[in-house]
Design a protein around this motif. Structure first.
Motif, PDB file in Angstrom:
ATOM      1  N   UNK A  25       3.090   3.857  -5.296  1.00 56.29           N
ATOM      2  CA  UNK A  25       1.932   3.177  -4.726  1.00 56.29           C
ATOM      3  C   UNK A  25       1.434   2.059  -5.635  1.00 56.29           C
ATOM      4  N   UNK A  26       1.584   2.244  -6.935  1.00 57.07           N
ATOM      5  CA  UNK A  26       1.085   1.295  -7.927  1.00 57.07           C
ATOM      6  C   UNK A  26       2.242   0.770  -8.761  1.00 57.07           C
ATOM      7  N   UNK A  27       2.378  -0.574  -8.867  1.00 56.59           N
ATOM      8  CA  UNK A  27       3.442  -1.118  -9.723  1.00 56.59           C
ATOM      9  C   UNK A  27       3.246  -0.684 -11.171  1.00 56.59           C
ATOM     10  N   UNK A  71       3.071  -3.315   3.189  1.00 56.37           N
ATOM     11  CA  UNK A  71       2.383  -4.506   2.685  1.00 56.37           C
ATOM     12  C   UNK A  71       3.291  -5.278   1.734  1.00 56.37           C
ATOM     13  N   UNK A  72       3.986  -4.545   0.877  1.00 56.47           N
ATOM     14  CA  UNK A  72       4.781  -5.170  -0.180  1.00 56.47           C
ATOM     15  C   UNK A  72       6.132  -5.704   0.287  1.00 56.47           C
ATOM     16  N   UNK A  73       6.561  -5.289   1.478  1.00 55.98           N
ATOM     17  CA  UNK A  73       7.883  -5.706   1.959  1.00 55.98           C
ATOM     18  C   UNK A  73       7.753  -6.995   2.778  1.00 55.98           C
ATOM     19  N   UNK A 161      -7.639 -11.510   9.957  1.00 53.88           N
ATOM     20  CA  UNK A 161      -6.286 -11.489   9.390  1.00 53.88           C
ATOM     21  C   UNK A 161      -5.759 -12.909   9.233  1.00 53.88           C
ATOM     22  N   UNK A 162      -5.923 -13.720  10.260  1.00 53.32           N
ATOM     23  CA  UNK A 162      -5.408 -15.092  10.231  1.00 53.32           C
ATOM     24  C   UNK A 162      -6.064 -15.920   9.139  1.00 53.32           C
ATOM     25  N   UNK A 163      -7.324 -15.595   8.824  1.00 54.65           N
ATOM     26  CA  UNK A 163      -8.057 -16.371   7.815  1.00 54.65           C
ATOM     27  C   UNK A 163      -7.743 -15.931   6.393  1.00 54.65           C
ATOM     28  N   UNK A 164      -6.922 -14.891   6.255  1.00 58.80           N
ATOM     29  CA  UNK A 164      -6.687 -14.321   4.927  1.00 58.80           C
ATOM     30  C   UNK A 164      -5.818 -15.198   4.030  1.00 58.80           C
ATOM     31  N   UNK A 165      -4.932 -15.998   4.623  1.00 56.37           N
ATOM     32  CA  UNK A 165      -4.101 -16.866   3.792  1.00 56.37           C
ATOM     33  C   UNK A 165      -2.638 -16.574   3.932  1.00 56.37           C
ATOM     34  N   UNK A 166      -1.990 -16.223   2.807  1.00 55.90           N
ATOM     35  CA  UNK A 166      -0.544 -16.011   2.832  1.00 55.90           C
ATOM     36  C   UNK A 166      -0.191 -14.650   3.435  1.00 55.90           C
ATOM     37  N   UNK A 167       1.103 -14.404   3.525  1.00 52.00           N
ATOM     38  CA  UNK A 167       1.589 -13.211   4.212  1.00 52.00           C
ATOM     39  C   UNK A 167       1.080 -11.928   3.563  1.00 52.00           C
TER      40      UNK A 167
END
Length: 223
Positions: A25-27, A71-73, A161-167
């Motif tokens: 869960x955590x890098x 989320x990370x993929x 979601x759309x306003x959040x920025x990158x993927x």
């Protein structure tokens, strides 16, 4: 920062930090010596997300792991992230009745909602309708109004979601909106319910509240 500082800033114990790292869960932090590891602001943000999913959202560690992996993929498209997050939210295992399922499908047809057959919201909503039927409470008259309000909320979710920025930011916004959005909406609904109750039955007057606990009152009465 060292693990002790990361723990202090996030309120997560060092043992839990190591556990979340082992579970994926955590890098992992950056090894800076034989027995020392350095962490940065990304670990602070991720730990806060993990705790929000588990503590507020009610997800198991395994379910939170699946959501965070999505989320990370970068190869998982956002609508699939939506699906993974929705499927991870805890729900009643008791199958709803066919009649309640049909009630939900009727609302879906009326609103023009199109989903995959296994959308978890269908049995979730139908199960609530079954529970209400057992208590002799009929929501059929207000279901269309609920659905209309939910349409607006769903649009607001996607706008956020759309306003959040990158993927990556958008994927995280998807998860937060689904898992924590339900809790937020429940809180706001309770506030609005009380406010409208005061307007409707008390002319907008909010009654005074006694902030003393029962224990305090009993102490005063006995003294």
């Amino acid at each position: 920062m060292r693990i002790s500082e990361l723990s202090e800033r996030t309120g997560v114990s060092s043992a839990s930090i190591k556990y979340y790292t082992r579970e994926g869960l955590l890098p992992a932090g950056e090894r800076t010596g034989y027995n020392s590891t350095a962490y940065d602001e990304s670990h602070v943000a991720r730990l806060r997300l993990i705790r929000a999913l588990i503590d507020t959202g009610g997800l198991t560690v395994a379910a939170a792991g699946k959501v965070i992996a999505a989320i990370d993929d970068p190869d998982i498209v956002l609508d699939h992230v939506f699906g993974i997050a929705q499927q991870s939210v805890p729900r009643d295992a008791t199958p709803p009745s066919a009649a309640a399922i049909e009630q939900v499908h009727a609302i879906m047809r009326e609103r023009g909602w199109a989903t995959v057959p296994q959308n978890p919201g269908i049995p979730l909503a139908a199960g609530v309708l079954d529970d209400l039927a057992m208590t002799r409470t009929d929501l059929s008259t207000v279901l269309p109004r609920y659905a209309e309000a939910i349409d607006m909320i769903a649009e607001a979710d996607l706008d956020a979601v759309a306003a959040s920025g990158d993927r990556d930011q958008m994927a995280e916004a998807v998860v937060v909106g689904i898992v924590l959005g339900d809790v937020l909406l429940a809180g706001l609904r309770r506030i609005a319910q009380e406010s409208h109750t005061h307007r409707r039955y008390r002319g907008g007057v909010v009654p005074c509240q006694d902030h003393e606990t029962d224990e305090t009152t009993e102490t005063k009465e006995s003294s």
